[in-house]
Design an enzyme around this catalytic site. Structure first.
Site, PDB file in Angstrom:
ATOM      1  N   ASN A  12      -1.849 -41.545 -21.371  1.00 54.91           N
ATOM      2  CA  ASN A  12      -0.973 -42.253 -22.312  1.00 54.91           C
ATOM      3  C   ASN A  12       0.464 -42.179 -21.809  1.00 54.91           C
ATOM      4  O   ASN A  12       0.723 -41.590 -20.765  1.00 54.91           O
ATOM      5  CB  ASN A  12      -1.116 -41.666 -23.728  1.00 54.91           C
TER       6      ASN A  12
ATOM      7  N   ASP B 286      -7.586 -38.482 -27.050  1.00 56.98           N
ATOM      8  CA  ASP B 286      -8.621 -38.153 -28.042  1.00 56.98           C
ATOM      9  C   ASP B 286     -10.018 -37.999 -27.456  1.00 56.98           C
ATOM     10  O   ASP B 286     -10.843 -37.290 -27.999  1.00 56.98           O
ATOM     11  CB  ASP B 286      -8.645 -39.234 -29.138  1.00 56.98           C
TER      12      ASP B 286
ATOM     13  N   LYS C  73     -16.293 -41.612  -6.295  1.00 48.58           N
ATOM     14  CA  LYS C  73     -15.558 -42.794  -6.760  1.00 48.58           C
ATOM     15  C   LYS C  73     -16.536 -43.916  -7.157  1.00 48.58           C
ATOM     16  O   LYS C  73     -17.460 -44.217  -6.388  1.00 48.58           O
ATOM     17  CB  LYS C  73     -14.631 -43.277  -5.642  1.00 48.58           C
TER      18      LYS C  73
ATOM     19  N   PRO D 151     -11.527 -31.627 -27.872  1.00 49.84           N
ATOM     20  CA  PRO D 151     -11.276 -30.634 -28.937  1.00 49.84           C
ATOM     21  C   PRO D 151      -9.979 -30.937 -29.669  1.00 49.84           C
ATOM     22  O   PRO D 151      -9.051 -31.501 -29.083  1.00 49.84           O
ATOM     23  CB  PRO D 151     -11.176 -29.308 -28.167  1.00 49.84           C
ATOM     24  N   ASP D 152      -9.923 -30.565 -30.939  1.00 49.54           N
ATOM     25  CA  ASP D 152      -8.718 -30.778 -31.743  1.00 49.54           C
ATOM     26  C   ASP D 152      -7.880 -29.496 -31.653  1.00 49.54           C
ATOM     27  O   ASP D 152      -8.140 -28.507 -32.359  1.00 49.54           O
ATOM     28  CB  ASP D 152      -9.143 -31.072 -33.192  1.00 49.54           C
ATOM     29  N   ILE D 153      -6.877 -29.505 -30.779  1.00 47.01           N
ATOM     30  CA  ILE D 153      -6.116 -28.272 -30.494  1.00 47.01           C
ATOM     31  C   ILE D 153      -5.369 -27.798 -31.738  1.00 47.01           C
ATOM     32  O   ILE D 153      -5.436 -26.632 -32.129  1.00 47.01           O
ATOM     33  CB  ILE D 153      -5.149 -28.502 -29.307  1.00 47.01           C
TER      34      ILE D 153
ATOM     35  N   PHE E   3       2.735 -32.475 -34.079  1.00 48.37           N
ATOM     36  CA  PHE E   3       3.476 -33.726 -33.967  1.00 48.37           C
ATOM     37  C   PHE E   3       2.517 -34.869 -34.282  1.00 48.37           C
ATOM     38  O   PHE E   3       1.346 -34.826 -33.901  1.00 48.37           O
ATOM     39  CB  PHE E   3       4.051 -33.905 -32.552  1.00 48.37           C
TER      40      PHE E   3
ATOM     41  N   LYS F 128      -2.457 -35.912 -42.085  1.00 49.09           N
ATOM     42  CA  LYS F 128      -2.670 -35.043 -40.926  1.00 49.09           C
ATOM     43  C   LYS F 128      -2.367 -33.583 -41.285  1.00 49.09           C
ATOM     44  O   LYS F 128      -3.097 -32.669 -40.908  1.00 49.09           O
ATOM     45  CB  LYS F 128      -1.785 -35.518 -39.759  1.00 49.09           C
TER      46      LYS F 128
ATOM     47  N   LYS G 254      -5.440 -31.088 -40.857  1.00 53.29           N
ATOM     48  CA  LYS G 254      -5.366 -30.116 -39.738  1.00 53.29           C
ATOM     49  C   LYS G 254      -5.045 -28.713 -40.212  1.00 53.29           C
ATOM     50  O   LYS G 254      -5.122 -27.764 -39.445  1.00 53.29           O
ATOM     51  CB  LYS G 254      -4.276 -30.536 -38.733  1.00 53.29           C
TER      52      LYS G 254
END
Ligand SMILES: Cc1cc2nc3c(=O)[nH]c(=O)nc-3n(C[C@H](O)[C@H](O)[C@H](O)COP(=O)(O)O)c2cc1C
Length: 403
Positions: free
Chosen positions: A214, A282, A292, A309-311, A329, A343, A347
């Site tokens: 990203n 994600d 390759k 994983p959702d840190i 964030f 969120k 979370k």
């Protein structure tokens, strides 16, 4: 932003080494950071830089002579040794080190050093044979045992044409050492606090040459790490791939994928604060190819995605090591506050710093954020990412004061 070095008082003693000219750059850079500098130029030092150059840069008189009526009347060697918070000898020649180790006081520099009650830091530089000589090494040991702070010389090409250890440390490294000295000696608000920050993007490999990524630059996370570090916190910065640098005193752990970031973040526990700034991808590619992927004549390769994983959630719901403050964030392009509140609840973190990424936030210098907690939603004005970092640091300091 308050600079750690702003207003600090340093006496620089410039010895007779070829690297004395680098001191001029050092003085200029320290001056730019607000340091008040006094200087002594030794007889040896005078052979390499002029008093005029030194005094022009320090914007003060440069002291040279122990038996000068003017120098003594104006400042005096005792006053020079007491008026500053740190004495830096750079370059520290073999001669100066030997005199310091044996307590010789035969000129203004050595007398000032012997009379000093203040911390002394030396940046030695010399030919590698001189450095390796048992006499110099013995003097070095004596000085270290006495508490003299030593900025080790670097290895490489020497001015004398030989190769070995003896080059003056780079000016930026000397400044970092000075900064670390002041950081560890001041009563800073976050001293003793362990803080983990994740920053930057993560890369998720498709095959050995391609990956999903990203636009995160890491600038906001790095700025937060620096601001907290300046308040004395012990920082672990877990960073995805970026081209940014941080202060030497910050422990940086480089990772590539979200799963690596997860395990590095867990490893950094226990921590007093964890701030998840990284833009974690994600998904990862479940069917990542070992070789390759070749362009196919017919059809397209199919990529099978799996959830990363959702840190933030893992840390905020950690059973054994949940930090007292967990900050996430949230980058949203619509319904900012509503999504950020969701969120915060899902979370189980303490604060959400929500930013609207519909503009040029990703990669840009500015950020406009909202701080969402269970009690309030605060809108901060559009400002530099470094200023967001300082404001967030103040909020964290306040959090620990109120606790
Ligand atoms: C060209 C030249 C370069 C020198 N460079 C160094 C040096 O890098 N380190 C060192 O310890 N001595 C060096 N010396 C020797 C010192 O200048 C000499 O020991 C002098 O007495 C040191 O003076 P100070 O005590 O004022 O520093 C050099 C001498 C010359 C002529």
């Amino acid at each position: 932003m308050i600079d750690t070095l702003d207003g600090k008082k340093i006496l620089i003693i410039i010895g007779g080494g070829i690297a004395a000219y680098k001191c001029l750059d050092l003085i200029r850079r320290l001056k730019d950071r607000g340091v008040k500098i006094q200087s002594i130029l030794t007889k040896g030092g005078e052979q390499f830089v002029t008093p005029l150059a030194v005094s022009s840069l320090t914007e003060r008189k440069v002291y040279q002579d122990l038996f000068s009526l003017n120098d003594e009347a104006e400042m005096g060697h005792i006053k020079l040794s007491r008026d500053n918070e740190l004495i830096l000898v750079a370059p520290a020649t073999a001669d100066l080190m030997a005199k310091m180790a044996t307590g010789i006081a035969d000129n203004l520099a050595t007398t000032t050093l012997l009379a000093s009650t203040k911390p002394i830091m030396i940046a030695p530089t010399m030919n590698s044979q001189m450095w390796d000589h048992p006499a110099t090494q013995h003097n070095l040991t004596v000085l270290k045992e006495r508490g003299t702070l030593v900025i080790s010389p670097a290895a490489g090409d020497l001015a004398c044409g030989e190769v070995g250890t003896g080059r003056l440390a780079e000016v930026e490294n000397i400044i970092e050492e000075i900064e670390s000295f002041f950081l560890s000696n001041s009563n800073l608000a976050l001293q003793g606090k362990k803080i983990t920050i994740t920053a930057g993007p993560t890369h998720e490999a498709i095959d050995p040459v391609r990956y999903i990524v990203n636009h995160s630059s890491g600038k906001q996370g790095y700025a937060i790490a620096e601001a907290l570090y300046r308040e004395g916190a012990e920082i672990t910065l877990i960073s995805g791939p970026t081209n940014l640098n941080v202060s030497l005193g910050i422990k940086k752990v480089n990772v590539i994928s979200a799963r690596e970031m997860m395990s590095a973040t867990e490893k950094s526990l226990p921590a007093d604060v964890v701030i998840c700034v990284a833009a974690v991808t994600d998904w990862y590619i479940k069917n990542r190819a070992v070789q390759k992927i070749k362009k196919q004549k017919e059809g397209l390769p199919s990529l099978e995605l799996s959830e990363n994983p959702d840190i933030l959630k893992t840390i905020a719901t950690h059973k054994s090591n949940r930090p007292p403050l967990v900050i996430g964030f949230a980058a949203e392009s619509e319904n900012l506050i509503e999504y950020a509140k969701e969120k915060l609840n899902s979370k189980r973190c303490d604060w959400i710093v929500a930013n609207d990424i519909s503009g040029e936030v990703m990669g840009g210098e500015n950020n406009q954020v909202h701080i969402i907690t269970s009690k309030l939603a605060e809108k901060w004005p559009d400002m530099k990412k470094t200023d967001v970092a300082v404001k967030l640091t103040k909020k964290i300091v306040y959090f620990f004061k109120e606790k």
